[in-house]
Design a protein around this motif. Structure first.
Motif, PDB file in Angstrom:
ATOM      1  N   ASP A 156       0.817  -1.193  -0.183  1.00 45.97           N
ATOM      2  CA  ASP A 156      -0.016   0.029   0.068  1.00 45.97           C
ATOM      3  C   ASP A 156       1.025   1.291  -0.027  1.00 45.97           C
ATOM      4  O   ASP A 156       1.813   1.440   1.147  1.00 45.97           O
ATOM      5  CB  ASP A 156      -0.973   0.019   1.178  1.00 45.97           C
ATOM      6  CG  ASP A 156      -2.040   0.921   1.178  1.00 45.97           C
ATOM      7  OD1 ASP A 156      -1.887   1.907   0.460  1.00 45.97           O
ATOM      8  OD2 ASP A 156      -2.704   0.843   2.110  1.00 45.97           O
ATOM      9  N   PHE A 157       0.992   1.995  -1.071  1.00 47.85           N
ATOM     10  CA  PHE A 157       1.476   3.214  -1.261  1.00 47.85           C
ATOM     11  C   PHE A 157       1.088   4.187  -2.028  1.00 47.85           C
ATOM     12  O   PHE A 157      -0.010   3.727  -2.770  1.00 47.85           O
ATOM     13  CB  PHE A 157       3.239   2.926  -1.726  1.00 47.85           C
ATOM     14  CG  PHE A 157       3.335   2.074  -3.269  1.00 47.85           C
ATOM     15  CD1 PHE A 157       3.328   0.803  -3.084  1.00 47.85           C
ATOM     16  CD2 PHE A 157       3.064   3.037  -4.153  1.00 47.85           C
ATOM     17  CE1 PHE A 157       3.283   0.078  -4.280  1.00 47.85           C
ATOM     18  CE2 PHE A 157       3.275   2.400  -5.301  1.00 47.85           C
ATOM     19  CZ  PHE A 157       3.405   0.918  -5.408  1.00 47.85           C
ATOM     20  N   ASP A 158       1.214   5.544  -2.195  1.00 50.91           N
ATOM     21  CA  ASP A 158       0.796   6.155  -3.015  1.00 50.91           C
ATOM     22  C   ASP A 158       1.362   6.193  -4.507  1.00 50.91           C
ATOM     23  O   ASP A 158       2.413   6.304  -4.740  1.00 50.91           O
ATOM     24  CB  ASP A 158       1.186   7.792  -2.660  1.00 50.91           C
ATOM     25  CG  ASP A 158       0.697   8.787  -3.409  1.00 50.91           C
ATOM     26  OD1 ASP A 158       0.040   8.495  -4.477  1.00 50.91           O
ATOM     27  OD2 ASP A 158       0.790  10.183  -3.096  1.00 50.91           O
ATOM     28  N   PRO A 159       0.480   5.762  -5.247  1.00 50.64           N
ATOM     29  CA  PRO A 159       0.967   5.355  -6.836  1.00 50.64           C
ATOM     30  C   PRO A 159       1.398   6.416  -7.444  1.00 50.64           C
ATOM     31  O   PRO A 159       2.294   6.347  -8.478  1.00 50.64           O
ATOM     32  CB  PRO A 159      -0.184   4.673  -7.620  1.00 50.64           C
ATOM     33  CG  PRO A 159      -1.310   5.009  -6.626  1.00 50.64           C
ATOM     34  CD  PRO A 159      -0.837   5.610  -5.335  1.00 50.64           C
ATOM     35  N   SER A 160       0.986   7.769  -7.231  1.00 48.33           N
ATOM     36  CA  SER A 160       1.559   8.983  -7.832  1.00 48.33           C
ATOM     37  C   SER A 160       3.142   9.273  -7.614  1.00 48.33           C
ATOM     38  O   SER A 160       3.779   9.913  -8.355  1.00 48.33           O
ATOM     39  CB  SER A 160       1.075  10.389  -7.445  1.00 48.33           C
ATOM     40  OG  SER A 160       1.128  10.644  -6.107  1.00 48.33           O
ATOM     41  N   GLU A 161       3.754   8.546  -6.420  1.00 46.90           N
ATOM     42  CA  GLU A 161       5.038   8.703  -6.187  1.00 46.90           C
ATOM     43  C   GLU A 161       6.034   7.730  -7.043  1.00 46.90           C
ATOM     44  O   GLU A 161       7.128   7.997  -6.841  1.00 46.90           O
ATOM     45  CB  GLU A 161       5.158   8.320  -4.692  1.00 46.90           C
ATOM     46  CG  GLU A 161       4.514   9.350  -3.709  1.00 46.90           C
ATOM     47  CD  GLU A 161       5.041   9.091  -2.251  1.00 46.90           C
ATOM     48  OE1 GLU A 161       4.711  10.147  -1.347  1.00 46.90           O
ATOM     49  OE2 GLU A 161       5.387   8.064  -1.955  1.00 46.90           O
ATOM     50  N   SER A 168       0.846  -0.571  -6.184  1.00 43.49           N
ATOM     51  CA  SER A 168      -0.183  -0.441  -4.956  1.00 43.49           C
ATOM     52  C   SER A 168      -1.406  -1.336  -4.897  1.00 43.49           C
ATOM     53  O   SER A 168      -2.002  -1.523  -5.977  1.00 43.49           O
ATOM     54  CB  SER A 168      -0.390   1.172  -4.717  1.00 43.49           C
ATOM     55  OG  SER A 168      -0.766   0.934  -3.543  1.00 43.49           O
ATOM     56  N   PRO A 170      -3.906  -1.541  -2.045  1.00 46.54           N
ATOM     57  CA  PRO A 170      -4.385  -1.287  -0.730  1.00 46.54           C
ATOM     58  C   PRO A 170      -5.532  -2.020  -0.396  1.00 46.54           C
ATOM     59  O   PRO A 170      -6.236  -3.001  -1.323  1.00 46.54           O
ATOM     60  CB  PRO A 170      -4.897  -0.126  -0.979  1.00 46.54           C
ATOM     61  CG  PRO A 170      -5.196   0.419  -2.321  1.00 46.54           C
ATOM     62  CD  PRO A 170      -3.917  -0.646  -3.326  1.00 46.54           C
ATOM     63  N   LEU A 204       9.375   6.722  -3.133  1.00 50.88           N
ATOM     64  CA  LEU A 204       8.342   6.432  -2.019  1.00 50.88           C
ATOM     65  C   LEU A 204       8.617   7.174  -0.831  1.00 50.88           C
ATOM     66  O   LEU A 204       9.835   6.935  -0.536  1.00 50.88           O
ATOM     67  CB  LEU A 204       7.887   4.835  -1.754  1.00 50.88           C
ATOM     68  CG  LEU A 204       7.239   4.107  -3.047  1.00 50.88           C
ATOM     69  CD1 LEU A 204       6.859   2.554  -2.318  1.00 50.88           C
ATOM     70  CD2 LEU A 204       6.184   4.688  -3.387  1.00 50.88           C
TER      71      LEU A 204
END
Ligand SMILES: C[S@@+](CC[C@H](N)C(=O)[O-])C[C@H]1O[C@@H](n2cnc3c(N)ncnc32)[C@H](O)[C@@H]1O
Length: 218
Positions: A156-161, A168, A170, A204
């Motif tokens: 789970d991470f911010d895919p825009s990063e 990701s 989530p 990330l």
């Protein structure tokens, strides 16, 4: 990703996803599955993962599916064994002791390869697929294997990063993908950025690893 992408990653040795030890989720959670020790476990998109060695040590028969022959050969070399090789349709099947690895596209595996599969262990497999492909993978698993249980390691991470893979996945995505076929239980949620320096270097600023137990809905 195209199959050629992964073949090239192995040819170039760009395999940052590989770990020289088995994944911690096995020690922490595998006991929560109810499948018998001697049963067969499918490790989709297995690479040369030592998770297969851990499962075999627990008494399981292990079926792997992997595109790259380099990965398959490296796994058997790591075990110090020379596998027997046979051709099954489009796949090259290499086997030795508790291991049988089907080299080729997982989506083209014949039903016979999966006949005895009781459980699935997924680390870095779902997350290897682009979001548009993830439903195909989840549906394929649910409809082609008789697996009653699955241990799934998701990220789970911010895919825009960062541009994947990994992608990701989530909890809401895991539920959407598998919820119609499996009952889901989240077993852990761990901050994982410190263990994944290459992903930090790719941009990330936060990364959470979640482990889910999926049980086939009756
Ligand atoms: C991110 S790696 C994970 C490998 C392994 N699970 C691990 O934990 O080290 C994804 C692997 O899946 C393989 N792969 C990708 N698409 C595949 C497909 N359609 N069928 C079989 N293997 C595939 C790649 O070659 C690569 O080794």
């Amino acid at each position: 990703m195209e199959n050629a992408f992964w073949i090239e990653r192995w040819q170039k040795g760009e395999i940052g996803f590989h770990r020289d030890v088995h994944h911690a989720s096995l020690d922490a959670h595998w006991d929560k599955l109810t499948v018998p020790a001697q049963s067969t476990v499918l490790v989709p998109l297995c690479g040369k993962s030592l998770d297969m060695e851990w499962l075999a040590r627990r008494g399981h028969k292990v079926i792997g599916a992997e595109l790259s022959g380099i990965a398959v050969d490296a796994f058997f070399a790591s075990q110090g064994v020379e596998p027997e090789t046979r051709q099954e349709g489009e796949h090259i099947v290499k086997s030795a002791g508790p291991y049988e690895i089907w080299q080729g596209d997982i989506f083209k595996l014949p039903q016979s390869a999966l006949a005895n599969v009781a459980a699935v262990y997924d680390r870095a497999s779902l997350v290897a697929f682009e979001p548009a492909m993830q439903p195909q993978y989840a549906n394929w698993l649910a409809s082609n294997s008789n697996a009653a249980e699955m241990l799934l390691v998701a990220l789970d991470f911010d895919p825009s990063e960062m541009k994947g893979p990994p992608f990701s996945t989530p909890e809401a995505t895991v539920t959407k993908l598998f919820g119609k076929d499996f009952a889901l239980e989240r077993l852990s949620r761990t901050d994982a950025l410190d263990l994944n320096d290459p992903l930090r270097k790719r941009g990330l600023t936060a990364l959470v690893e979640t482990v889910h137990l999926l049980r086939k809905a009756k």
